[in-house]
Design a protein around this motif. Structure first.
Motif, PDB file in Angstrom:
ATOM      1  N   UNK A  68      10.236  -0.398 -22.382  1.00  0.00           N
ATOM      2  CA  UNK A  68      10.384   0.145 -21.020  1.00  0.00           C
ATOM      3  C   UNK A  68       9.098  -0.019 -20.230  1.00  0.00           C
ATOM      4  N   UNK A  69       9.244  -0.323 -18.928  1.00  0.00           N
ATOM      5  CA  UNK A  69       8.063  -0.544 -18.092  1.00  0.00           C
ATOM      6  C   UNK A  69       7.308   0.751 -17.784  1.00  0.00           C
ATOM      7  N   UNK A  76       6.689  -9.408 -20.896  1.00  0.00           N
ATOM      8  CA  UNK A  76       8.098  -9.130 -20.585  1.00  0.00           C
ATOM      9  C   UNK A  76       8.851  -8.575 -21.780  1.00  0.00           C
ATOM     10  N   UNK A  77       8.476  -9.046 -22.952  1.00  0.00           N
ATOM     11  CA  UNK A  77       9.085  -8.482 -24.159  1.00  0.00           C
ATOM     12  C   UNK A  77       8.756  -6.992 -24.227  1.00  0.00           C
ATOM     13  N   UNK A  91       3.132  -1.729 -20.736  1.00  0.00           N
ATOM     14  CA  UNK A  91       3.217  -3.107 -21.267  1.00  0.00           C
ATOM     15  C   UNK A  91       2.317  -4.113 -20.548  1.00  0.00           C
ATOM     16  N   UNK A  92       1.826  -3.772 -19.363  1.00  0.00           N
ATOM     17  CA  UNK A  92       0.971  -4.724 -18.658  1.00  0.00           C
ATOM     18  C   UNK A  92      -0.507  -4.356 -18.752  1.00  0.00           C
ATOM     19  N   UNK A  93      -0.792  -3.356 -19.579  1.00  0.00           N
ATOM     20  CA  UNK A  93      -2.160  -2.824 -19.636  1.00  0.00           C
ATOM     21  C   UNK A  93      -3.205  -3.844 -20.088  1.00  0.00           C
TER      22      UNK A  93
END
Lengths: 306, 252
Positions: free
Chosen positions: A125-126, A118-119, A227-229
């Motif tokens: 940015x997502x 989330x940070x 960011x979720x990679x």
């Protein structure tokens, strides 16, 4: 590439899948080593480890864009930043719960994972970012129908090279042998005068550095990062560590390659309509492994720790 | 107790103070009181035995000394310094080696790596090589098994390795926890012979044993622990002659 059914599996196609599997396996192996080293010493399943991979990839992007460093320096820099992040996470989140039951430390690691993801989403940015590697890494080779680029070669060479270096480290240096001793018997290791905090920090530095390499390689292969990679590769690397025998460094490497190959070959050989279940195959594979050999390929039955 | 008065008279009199002093130590796990007001001391060059039945608190006493466990009350001092709050690795650095109960050798490491870990904090390769020679001289089997993983050794060999590993730190004080546990009599004799030789060479040893007869044979003094309390203490020969001890521990 054209996907083929069972009836048209050629030798070249199989070889191509082998290459893809080894390349993917190298990435799993690099990440799995970090899982297994930390688990070996602290009995901590660190679900935030995959997110360190993301931190590594973004660090590389930042270094490349802001400082225009050569690729090797970007890679080294991202390893350093990831290592620092790993040490910081250990100090801030894991040390306060050290010695707590395994469920507590595991949930803590999930919290750290959610926090980092989330940070990243808030700060970076997502939206996925373009991740460009130098052109020479994208040169494609074609050997009698087998295609691969320099990136693939680099992934495998780097992974094998780093694992050899790690092997030398844990068998030849005092600190490395102390890491193995600590992972076998933490109390006896302390009685040798080994400072556990130093060993734990070393495990996080090495594990996070290797995860950063995996992150940069994944970014280079797909050409973008987000960011979720780290989540899915992190989870699969955890599976690889369990398959190999968690706590065993060589096992993590073996588990990484076994899983990478199994994943690519299953997807490559099954009908295309099933390829959407790629991740499900990984976990079916894990369940089968746990049924057949619960301690993992190179794992040994653990005698209780004093 | 005389040690107490020496202690309270000031930090400077370290030379006249015993090497290791426990004063009114309480320790335990949860509701279990494993040590109850235990006071004892070990002087430089002495071999002191701590005797008692299973569960009397002997191992706890060693764990408190080496920092694996914090005392709830009381003082633990080594060479005049309070060590009750020091970290385990700091206590090793100060010169205490703890050869733990059940040997706890690193089974997946080789014999050589185990011994190397014993010398983890040392920075004098010549001294380390000399101590290694001493260990090989007294436990020749370890030299033959140097590159074998320690888990493949027999129980007796593992005990020899555990003692050798503890000696590799060149300790000022050696703590031995039940070195005879689970071993054949002939091996026990070998190991006790080496312990006696260590004492002759001036090593200070604090020996925890269930085998009271064996321990009293080589010890200078001994304490008898019962349910966490010191029930008896004295010179080894006196205790060996004591009727209560004979009855309770020597099968007399």
């Amino acid at each position: 590439m054209q996907r083929k059914g069972f009836e048209r599996v050629s030798g070249t196609y199989l070889l191509q899948q082998l290459i893809n599997g080894i390349s993917l396996g190298s990435i799993y192996a690099l990440v799995a080593i970090g899982y297994t080293m930390v688990y070996g010493i602290l009995r901590l399943i660190n679900f935030a480890h995959g997110d360190i991979l993301m931190v590594g990839a973004y660090s590389a992007l930042g270094l490349a864009m802001s400082l225009h460093l050569p690729f090797w320096a970007v890679l080294a820099g991202s390893m350093l930043i990831a290592a620092l992040t790993g040490v910081l996470v250990e100090r801030a989140a894991f040390r306060p719960v050290r010695g707590a039951p395994e469920e507590v430390t595991m949930i803590t690691s999930l919290a750290v994972s959610i926090f980092l993801e989330n940070l990243g989403t808030m700060v970076l940015s997502p939206q996925p970012r373009k991740f460009l590697v130098p052109d020479y890494l994208l040169v494609i080779h074609n050997w009698g129908g087998l295609t691969f680029n320099n990136m693939t070669i680099l992934i495998v060479v780097l992974a094998v090279g780093l694992m050899l270096a790690l092997t030398l480290f844990v068998t030849r240096t005092n600190l490395g042998i102390a890491m193995r001793a600590s992972s076998e018997n933490l109390q006896a290791a302390q009685l040798m005068g080994i400072n556990i905090n130093r060993i734990v920090a070393t495990a996080f530095i090495i594990g996070s550095g290797l995860a950063a390499v995996a992150g940069v390689m994944l970014g280079g292969q797909y050409g973008r990062i987000d960011p979720l990679m780290g989540f899915v590769p992190g989870l699969k690397a955890f599976v690889a560590a369990v398959i190999g025998g968690i706590g065993n460094i060589a096992g993590a490497a073996v588990g990484g390659y076994v899983l990478g190959l199994a994943e690519v070959l299953l997807v490559g050989l099954l009908p295309p309509s099933l390829s959407g279940f790629r991740d499900a195959f990984v976990f079916i594979f894990l369940i089968l492994m746990l049924l057949i050999r619960p301690v993992g390929i190179l794992g040994s039955v653990e005698r209780g720790r004093a | 107790m005389c040690e107490l008065s020496i202690h309270e008279s000031g930090e400077r009199q370290v030379t006249s103070e015993p090497l290791l002093v426990l004063e009114h130590v309480d320790a335990g796990y949860g509701n279990i009181q494993a040590l109850d007001d235990v006071s004892l001391h070990v002087k430089q060059g002495e071999l002191v035995a701590l005797l008692g039945a299973n569960g009397a608190g002997k191992t706890t006493a060693l764990r408190v000394i080496s920092g694996l466990m914090r005392p709830r009350k009381g003082r633990v001092s080594f060479q005049g310094r309070d060590i009750a709050r020091a970290g385990v690795h700091e206590i090793v650095q100060m010169g205490i080696a703890h050869c733990p109960e059940g040997r706890q050798i690193f089974a997946r490491l080789t014999v050589k790596e185990n011994l190397r870990m014993g010398a983890y904090l040392r920075r004098d390769p010549e001294g380390v090589a000399r101590d290694l020679e001493w260990i090989f001289e007294h436990f020749p089997v370890l030299r033959d098994r140097l590159s074998q993983s320690a888990g493949t050794l027999s129980g007796g060999e593992q005990q020899m390795l555990a003692i050798g590993r503890a000696l590799m730190s060149k300790p000022t004080l050696l703590l031995l926890d039940e070195p005879s546990l689970g071993l054949a009599p002939i091996i026990v004799d070998r190991i006790f012979k080496v312990i006696a030789q260590l004492k002759e060479q001036g090593k200070t040893i604090f020996l925890v044993e269930q085998n009271a007869f064996k321990a009293l044979e080589i010890a200078d003094r001994a304490y008898v622990l019962e349910s966490g309390r010191i029930r008896m203490k004295g010179r080894a020969q006196e205790l060996m002659a004591n009727e209560d001890i004979k009855h309770a521990y020597l099968g007399g």
